[in-house]
Write a protein that holds these residues in place. Structure first.
Motif, mmCIF file in Angstrom:
data_model
loop_
_atom_site.group_PDB
_atom_site.id
_atom_site.type_symbol
_atom_site.label_atom_id
_atom_site.label_comp_id
_atom_site.label_asym_id
_atom_site.label_seq_id
_atom_site.Cartn_x
_atom_site.Cartn_y
_atom_site.Cartn_z
ATOM 1 N N PRO A 24 0.809 -1.226 0.000
ATOM 2 C CA PRO A 24 0.000 0.000 0.000
ATOM 3 C C PRO A 24 0.841 1.274 0.000
ATOM 4 O O PRO A 24 0.489 2.254 -0.660
ATOM 5 C CB PRO A 24 -0.822 -0.124 1.291
ATOM 6 C CG PRO A 24 -0.815 -1.575 1.623
ATOM 7 C CD PRO A 24 0.514 -2.075 1.172
ATOM 8 N N LEU A 25 1.956 1.270 0.733
ATOM 9 C CA LEU A 25 2.808 2.459 0.780
ATOM 10 C C LEU A 25 3.421 2.744 -0.585
ATOM 11 O O LEU A 25 3.427 3.893 -1.051
ATOM 12 C CB LEU A 25 3.912 2.271 1.823
ATOM 13 C CG LEU A 25 4.948 3.402 1.914
ATOM 14 C CD1 LEU A 25 4.265 4.715 2.278
ATOM 15 C CD2 LEU A 25 6.031 3.051 2.922
ATOM 16 N N ILE A 26 3.930 1.705 -1.237
ATOM 17 C CA ILE A 26 4.516 1.904 -2.563
ATOM 18 C C ILE A 26 3.455 2.362 -3.553
ATOM 19 O O ILE A 26 3.702 3.223 -4.407
ATOM 20 C CB ILE A 26 5.199 0.608 -3.035
ATOM 21 C CG1 ILE A 26 6.452 0.353 -2.190
ATOM 22 C CG2 ILE A 26 5.565 0.687 -4.518
ATOM 23 C CD1 ILE A 26 7.197 -0.907 -2.548
ATOM 24 N N GLY A 27 2.249 1.811 -3.429
ATOM 25 C CA GLY A 27 1.175 2.259 -4.303
ATOM 26 C C GLY A 27 0.832 3.721 -4.098
ATOM 27 O O GLY A 27 0.624 4.469 -5.061
ATOM 28 N N ILE A 34 2.322 9.760 -6.452
ATOM 29 C CA ILE A 34 2.999 11.057 -6.381
ATOM 30 C C ILE A 34 4.229 11.081 -7.284
ATOM 31 O O ILE A 34 4.422 12.003 -8.068
ATOM 32 C CB ILE A 34 3.401 11.368 -4.924
ATOM 33 C CG1 ILE A 34 2.155 11.475 -4.048
ATOM 34 C CG2 ILE A 34 4.223 12.649 -4.852
ATOM 35 C CD1 ILE A 34 2.465 11.667 -2.577
ATOM 36 N N TRP A 35 5.051 10.053 -7.185
ATOM 37 C CA TRP A 35 6.321 10.040 -7.906
ATOM 38 C C TRP A 35 6.229 9.400 -9.280
ATOM 39 O O TRP A 35 7.197 9.435 -10.035
ATOM 40 C CB TRP A 35 7.383 9.318 -7.076
ATOM 41 C CG TRP A 35 7.719 10.031 -5.799
ATOM 42 C CD1 TRP A 35 7.242 11.239 -5.379
ATOM 43 C CD2 TRP A 35 8.604 9.580 -4.777
ATOM 44 N NE1 TRP A 35 7.761 11.573 -4.163
ATOM 45 C CE2 TRP A 35 8.613 10.570 -3.754
ATOM 46 C CE3 TRP A 35 9.386 8.448 -4.602
ATOM 47 C CZ2 TRP A 35 9.374 10.450 -2.604
ATOM 48 C CZ3 TRP A 35 10.145 8.330 -3.453
ATOM 49 C CH2 TRP A 35 10.140 9.320 -2.470
ATOM 50 N N GLY A 36 5.106 8.790 -9.585
ATOM 51 C CA GLY A 36 4.941 8.185 -10.902
ATOM 52 C C GLY A 36 5.173 6.691 -10.891
ATOM 53 O O GLY A 36 5.841 6.141 -10.013
ATOM 54 N N ARG A 37 4.617 6.009 -11.896
ATOM 55 C CA ARG A 37 4.713 4.546 -11.969
ATOM 56 C C ARG A 37 6.095 4.092 -12.422
ATOM 57 O O ARG A 37 6.614 3.087 -11.946
ATOM 58 C CB ARG A 37 3.668 3.992 -12.942
ATOM 59 C CG ARG A 37 2.291 4.580 -12.821
ATOM 60 C CD ARG A 37 1.649 4.341 -11.488
ATOM 61 N NE ARG A 37 0.271 4.826 -11.479
ATOM 62 C CZ ARG A 37 -0.416 5.100 -10.396
ATOM 63 N NH1 ARG A 37 0.145 4.963 -9.203
ATOM 64 N NH2 ARG A 37 -1.666 5.526 -10.474
ATOM 65 N N LYS A 38 6.695 4.832 -13.342
ATOM 66 C CA LYS A 38 7.963 4.392 -13.917
ATOM 67 C C LYS A 38 9.049 4.269 -12.851
ATOM 68 O O LYS A 38 9.806 3.284 -12.834
ATOM 69 C CB LYS A 38 8.405 5.362 -15.011
ATOM 70 C CG LYS A 38 9.757 5.016 -15.617
ATOM 71 C CD LYS A 38 10.081 5.903 -16.796
ATOM 72 C CE LYS A 38 11.449 5.533 -17.366
ATOM 73 N NZ LYS A 38 11.755 6.251 -18.608
ATOM 74 N N ALA A 61 10.151 -6.431 0.725
ATOM 75 C CA ALA A 61 9.708 -5.059 0.968
ATOM 76 C C ALA A 61 9.501 -4.292 -0.332
ATOM 77 O O ALA A 61 8.762 -3.298 -0.365
ATOM 78 C CB ALA A 61 10.723 -4.333 1.847
ATOM 79 N N PHE A 62 10.148 -4.746 -1.412
ATOM 80 C CA PHE A 62 9.999 -4.071 -2.702
ATOM 81 C C PHE A 62 9.438 -4.997 -3.779
ATOM 82 O O PHE A 62 9.243 -4.555 -4.915
ATOM 83 C CB PHE A 62 11.355 -3.525 -3.173
ATOM 84 C CG PHE A 62 11.931 -2.477 -2.279
ATOM 85 C CD1 PHE A 62 11.552 -1.153 -2.401
ATOM 86 C CD2 PHE A 62 12.847 -2.815 -1.296
ATOM 87 C CE1 PHE A 62 12.077 -0.181 -1.569
ATOM 88 C CE2 PHE A 62 13.383 -1.851 -0.457
ATOM 89 C CZ PHE A 62 12.997 -0.532 -0.594
#
Length: 485
Positions: free
Chosen positions: A88-91, A96-100, A133-134
């Motif tokens: 959820p945090l990465i999503g 904000i920072w973009g998908r790429k 975590a990633f």
């Protein structure tokens, strides 16, 4: 005055320079953002891991000869739990920072352990755990796909992503096994590393940013909604609606054993059932092809039987294949169970379809979020539970341990393991039986009835989060745990 005169142009230069770098990163790519960009990223990542399927089994057995299944469960369990916590945090940050940027981060860290397989196996398995975590590439890919498709096209696009994942595993384990037999593990690891590097390079050079500048905040330092980043937010709302509660219980009871099964299945076939590497590779290919075929025909099946009956049929097939895995002792039984497992892959797309058909539009996001959160939790708990059960029933046995058992009086637990080759699968079958009982009580009323039932859920969700979810989350498809080991 001179100081003010000097600072103004310097500040302006700094701001323009930062904006220029950001625009270069986010606007780079080949062509317009499309589903095909996401599919290539998925294929390359899981093809790289698929090549390592057989070498990982061999390395796992050499590194942990006495507790192979236990360590396999712990490694994959830690990875799954970390993925559940971080997704959820990465999503939220990708909004904000973009998908790429996060495609690059997730692919890089997911594939980072690969070269260590030939350097230090302990660090290799430790990094696999930490990389959880990633290791949420699928979450970012689904967000990317949602950015570039209309709601009408989205289901088909998600299906393509699922099929691409399965396709990457059809040939890669067999290819990795053939190369391992001819040239050894080192070449396979080198090739897998090269493909992972190619994937990272492809994201950097060819993948355009899918998230429009208008959808993103003006600054990378913009605050995020921590409600969106809370992995337990959706789970806390499970009990607010009876139908949602039964759906989530069904997912918990059925997906926990399936997550555990797919984390250890190939190791089990090789080390316990006597499959050789070629047979395991063919097994993966056959099950993958059948799964793709079954999911393609899911729509026609649901038109005939309906969503609820399709869920129950899928659960019944899962129950059969788990019992076959747990009680079977012959290779032909494992092959039969694999075919049944492929047929049972209709369960989770059917659950997603049930939600999309019978939930009101305003509650789609909330309900899908709860179910997806439950599945994420199972991705961590399932492998760990299976590993512990294998350990408790002394399934991790090498030749020396077997000789000792033959010369001593076996305990009751050891007697059970003699007659039940796969105790965790039998435990999983009991869980799925409970899931069938729960699913049988899921109401199959009209949409208007369920809308009324979920009205309180929608209001509560909007009050607590402060906003509505504009669209439904990604439909349920198989997780990527299959590709990791």
């Amino acid at each position: 005055m001179p100081k003010i005169y000097v600072k103004k142009p310097l500040a302006g230069l700094v701001i323009r320079n930062r904006a220029h770098k950001s625009s270069i990163f986010t606007s780079s790519g080949i062509g317009e953002p499309s589903v095909h960009h996401a599919l290539i990223v998925i294929f390359l990542e899981f093809f790289a891991w698929g090549l390592l399927t057989m070498p990982i089994i061999s390395t796992l057995n050499r590194t942990f000869p006495d507790h192979t299944f236990l360590m396999n469960g712990l490694v994959m369990g830690i990875k799954g739990i970390l993925s559940f916590l971080s997704a959820p945090l990465i999503g939220a940050l990708s909004d904000i920072w973009g998908r790429k940027f996060f495609l690059l981060v997730t692919v890089f860290f997911t594939c980072m352990p690969i070269p260590l397989m030939c350097i230090n196996t302990w660090w290799f398995f430790a990094l696999i755990s930490i990389s959880g975590a990633f290791a949420v590439t699928f979450s970012v890919v689904f967000a990317y796909v949602a950015d570039v498709t209309t709601p009408e096209e989205r289901s088909k696009a998600y299906g393509l992503a699922s099929a691409t994942f399965a396709a990457s595993l059809v040939i890669s384990p067999a290819l990795g096994n053939a190369l391992m037999d001819m040239y050894g593990d080192t070449l396979v690891v080198a090739l897998s590393t090269a493909i992972a590097v190619l994937d990272v390079f492809f994201i950097l050079v060819a993948v355009p940013e899918s998230l429009s500048e208008k959808m993103r905040p003006a600054s990378w330092g913009a605050p995020i909604s921590w409600e969106q980043a809370d992995p337990f937010l959706a789970l806390r709302k499970v009990g607010t609606d009876k139908t949602v509660l039964m759906l989530c219980l069904t997912v918990l009871l059925s997906y926990l054993p399936e997550a555990g099964e797919y984390s250890c299945m190939f190791v089990y076939l090789k080390l316990k059932m006597g499959f050789n590497y070629v047979e395991v590779s063919i097994f993966i290919a056959v099950v993958g092809i059948l799964s793709i075929t079954v999911q393609v025909t899911l729509g026609s099946f649901m038109k005939v039987f309906g969503a609820k009956r399709t869920i129950i049929v899928g659960l019944a097939l899962e129950l059969i294949q788990l019992l076959w895995y747990g009680l079977g002792s012959q290779k032909w039984m494992m092959w039969s169970a694999g075919v049944v497992a492929a047929l049972g892959s209709i369960t989770y797309p059917a659950i997603s379809a049930f939600v999309s058909l019978y939930a009101s539009p305003e509650s789609q996001g909330a309900v899908q979020g709860m179910i997806t959160g439950m599945r994420g939790l199972c991705n961590g708990l399932g492998p760990a539970v299976f590993g512990v059960i294998f350990y408790l029933f002394n399934v991790d046995l090498n030749a020396d341990h077997e000789a000792i058992m033959n010369n001593s009086h076996p305990t009751n637990v050891e007697k059970i393991s003699m007659h039940v080759p796969g105790p965790p699968f039998v435990f999983g079958a009991l869980c799925v039986f409970c899931a069938i009982v729960v699913a049988a009580f899921i109401p199959e009323g009209q949409q208007a009835v369920l809308e009324k039932k979920r009205a309180s859920l929608d209001v509560q969700y909007e009050i607590e989060t402060g906003h509505k979810l504009p669209s439904s989350l990604a439909p349920l498809i198989r997780s990527d745990s299959l590709a990791q080991l």
